[in-house]
Design a protein around this motif. Structure first.
Motif, mmCIF file in Angstrom:
data_model
loop_
_atom_site.group_PDB
_atom_site.id
_atom_site.type_symbol
_atom_site.label_atom_id
_atom_site.label_comp_id
_atom_site.label_asym_id
_atom_site.label_seq_id
_atom_site.Cartn_x
_atom_site.Cartn_y
_atom_site.Cartn_z
ATOM 1 N N SER A 491 0.805 -1.219 0.000
ATOM 2 C CA SER A 491 0.000 0.000 0.000
ATOM 3 C C SER A 491 0.835 1.265 0.000
ATOM 4 O O SER A 491 0.308 2.367 -0.182
ATOM 5 N N GLY A 492 2.167 1.120 0.194
ATOM 6 C CA GLY A 492 3.018 2.301 0.187
ATOM 7 C C GLY A 492 3.396 2.768 -1.205
ATOM 8 O O GLY A 492 4.061 3.798 -1.355
ATOM 9 N N LEU A 493 2.991 2.037 -2.236
ATOM 10 C CA LEU A 493 3.302 2.411 -3.617
ATOM 11 C C LEU A 493 2.221 3.314 -4.189
ATOM 12 O O LEU A 493 1.083 3.337 -3.714
ATOM 13 N N THR A 494 2.588 4.036 -5.229
ATOM 14 C CA THR A 494 1.633 4.946 -5.877
ATOM 15 C C THR A 494 0.584 4.142 -6.630
ATOM 16 O O THR A 494 0.905 3.297 -7.465
ATOM 17 N N THR A 495 -0.688 4.406 -6.333
ATOM 18 C CA THR A 495 -1.794 3.659 -6.945
ATOM 19 C C THR A 495 -1.791 3.840 -8.463
ATOM 20 O O THR A 495 -1.691 4.958 -8.979
ATOM 21 N N GLY A 496 -1.876 2.696 -9.182
ATOM 22 C CA GLY A 496 -1.977 2.714 -10.632
ATOM 23 C C GLY A 496 -0.663 2.576 -11.353
ATOM 24 O O GLY A 496 -0.651 2.204 -12.540
ATOM 25 N N ASN A 497 0.456 2.875 -10.722
ATOM 26 C CA ASN A 497 1.750 2.752 -11.391
ATOM 27 C C ASN A 497 2.177 1.290 -11.498
ATOM 28 O O ASN A 497 1.730 0.445 -10.739
#
Length: 553
Positions: A491-497
């Motif tokens: 969940s720490g990653l940018t959504t959609g990338n």
């Protein structure tokens, strides 16, 4: 058992993170069944698949890429399965030296593994010699130092202390501190002992010992002082002196106490020796000072015998009968040696039974040719009835490369007057000769089987580039160990990338790879073998996160 006392029991294993007792997380994994009964044995067996041992001390200078101990997970055997109860993590500096060993225990109330204790190590540059170490207990939200050691050089401490913390009163309730000073030969010149004052919550003097030596640095005089708080001065307490002959062989030892009334030293005991031409003692006599009669009274004498190589073979001790004035047998020790090296092989102790006028063997120890302990037992004898009232017997088995495979313990059964199995510890190694598991089992007398009790699983990693304690900037979250086939939340990653996640073996081989978008969970393949892997998360431009992950089946 108080948490502080438990913590001290855990210290001996914190550096390599053993198991911890207490409440456990249920259902962490299934375990092996109870083993069939077998006789505890000793000796050495050949295991050609196990290679030469690597050092796992944690205090050696390491080369980049070496596998070192990373973490240890402790489990308890609960309801026929293993329940994870503790985790210990090793943190190393850039030289591969352990700087922290952190122990976490499972809290059944919070359902989390929480800080419990840690040992911190300090070094001077890349040297593996420890400058200081401190043992700390986690209390509420801060660390409390319970033990501390500082060293001038390897095995030469100049300060050490230990304290006991009362979690109810929120203060230290006892403690001992020792400081050391040395002469130019690094022999102790002065040692000061202090105790913890519960009122001032500070150290107060108790004893001071000074040491003097001959020109050849042999012990010559030792004086003990006690602290007189009323005058804030050191006063005499006791003294001992040693005397040597022209060959520098010890011929006498005297002990005294200080008489505060007469302000003189008063005799207490003395030992004098008669030596062989090789300056080895063949007789020693212990005497005590009879104050009313102002004379020396004999207490015991020992006779030493040697072989042609001057190896000690036997020591026989006699005591004096105060009523008759006659000497009687008391104790004897026998020694055997390996003929080619002269190293001790075994020792046997016998106590004299005055009721039956015979010796009873109450101690035995044997080592192998590389000085590894094979067995050791001690029987506890009631010296009034000369009946055996207890005993403990340890037996060891090693591989052909000197790795410990098992340690068995038996206790003396008073009902049957025989040895009975009590516990055993079994060790497992991988193909690199790294310890991967130690398993403790208890003997169940009713069913005559070994039953699992607790175990420790050891995990290793390359010490370069591995962070032991994730911070708040983590991108992916999971609770080690992870069951193969389960999911990881990134969940720490940018959504959609677009991102990728790989698992690499410790040899650097990629064994799993998947691509996903930020906001999605990632499922780990269920076909992967259990063990320690390196998890890497990245995008097309760079590696974003790299950490260890432990897989279970």
């Amino acid at each position: 058992m108080s948490s502080v006392r438990y913590f001290f029991l855990a210290l001996s294993f914190l550096a390599f993170a053993g198991y911890a007792s207490g409440k456990t997380a249920q259902g962490a994994s299934t375990g092996s069944p109870v083993t069939a009964p077998h006789q505890i044995s000793k000796g050495r067996i050949t295991l050609p698949e196990i290679r030469t041992a690597n050092s796992l001390s944690g205090f050696d200078v390491l080369n980049p890429g070496m596998l070192v101990l990373d973490s240890v997970y402790g489990s308890n055997w609960v309801s026929s399965s293993w329940a994870l109860s503790s985790k210990t993590y090793q943190t190393r500096n850039s030289h591969g030296l352990v700087v922290q060993s952190l122990l976490k225990r499972y809290n059944s109330s919070s359902g989390q593994f929480e800080n419990y204790g840690r040992i911190l190590y300090n070094y001077s540059g890349s040297s593996p010699d420890i400058v200081s170490d401190s043992t700390q207990l986690w209390f509420t939200n801060y660390w409390i130092t319970l033990q501390y050691n500082h060293y001038l050089s390897k095995d030469t401490p100049d300060e050490s202390f230990s304290k006991e913390w009362n979690p109810v009163k929120h203060k230290f309730i006892s403690g001992t501190r020792t400081t050391y000073q040395y002469n130019d030969s690094l022999l102790p010149a002065e040692v000061v002992t202090q105790s913890w004052d519960t009122i001032t919550q500070d150290w107060m003097n108790t004893f001071r010992t000074t040491y003097a030596y001959t020109a050849l640095m042999q012990p010559q005089e030792q004086i003990v002082y006690s602290w007189k708080s009323s005058s804030l001065t050191w006063v005499y307490s006791s003294k001992s002196t040693d005397v040597y002959d022209g060959t520098n062989a010890l011929v006498g030892h005297m002990e005294y106490f200080w008489n505060d009334i007469s302000l003189t030293w008063v005799n207490t005991t003395r030992i004098y020796y008669h030596n062989t031409p090789a300056s080895m003692p063949d007789t020693s006599v212990l005497e005590s000072w009879n104050i009313p009669q102002s004379r020396w009274d004999s207490v015991e004498t020992s006779i030493y015998t040697y072989n042609q190589f001057n190896w000690l073979m036997n020591v026989r001790t006699y005591k004096i009968n105060d009523m008759t004035g006659n000497w009687y047998h008391s104790y004897q020790m026998y020694y055997t040696y390996f003929p080619n090296t002269g190293y001790e092989k075994s020792e046997t102790g016998n106590v004299w039974d005055t009721l039956h006028l015979a010796y009873i063997t109450d101690h035995y120890m044997e080592v192998d040719s590389v000085d590894q302990l094979l067995e050791k037992y001690d029987l506890y004898i009631n010296l009034g009835t000369f009946q055996i009232v207890g005993g403990s017997w340890d037996l060891y088995v090693y591989s052909s490369t000197s790795d410990t495979l098992s340690k068995g313990n038996q206790e003396w059964n008073l009902l049957t007057s025989t040895w009975q199995n009590k516990t055993q510890k079994l060790f497992t190694y991988d193909a690199h000769n790294l310890l991967t598991e130690d398993l403790v089992q208890d003997w169940v007398s009713a069913s005559s089987v070994w039953e699992n009790s607790k175990k420790s699983d050891y995990y290793y990693s390359d010490f370069i580039g591995i962070t032991e304690h994730p911070d708040n900037n983590k991108l992916c979250f999971f609770a080690n160990p992870v069951t193969a086939g389960s999911s990881i939340n990134c969940s720490g990653l940018t959504t959609g990338n677009n991102y990728y996640l790989t698992l690499n073996s410790l040899q650097g081989n990629e064994v799993f790879r998947t691509e996903f978008r930020g906001g999605e969970t990632v499922t780990i393949s269920g076909s992967l073998a259990p063990g320690l892997y390196i998890l890497i998360v990245g995008d097309k431009e760079s590696i974003l996160e790299k950490e260890r992950i432990v897989l279970l089946r």
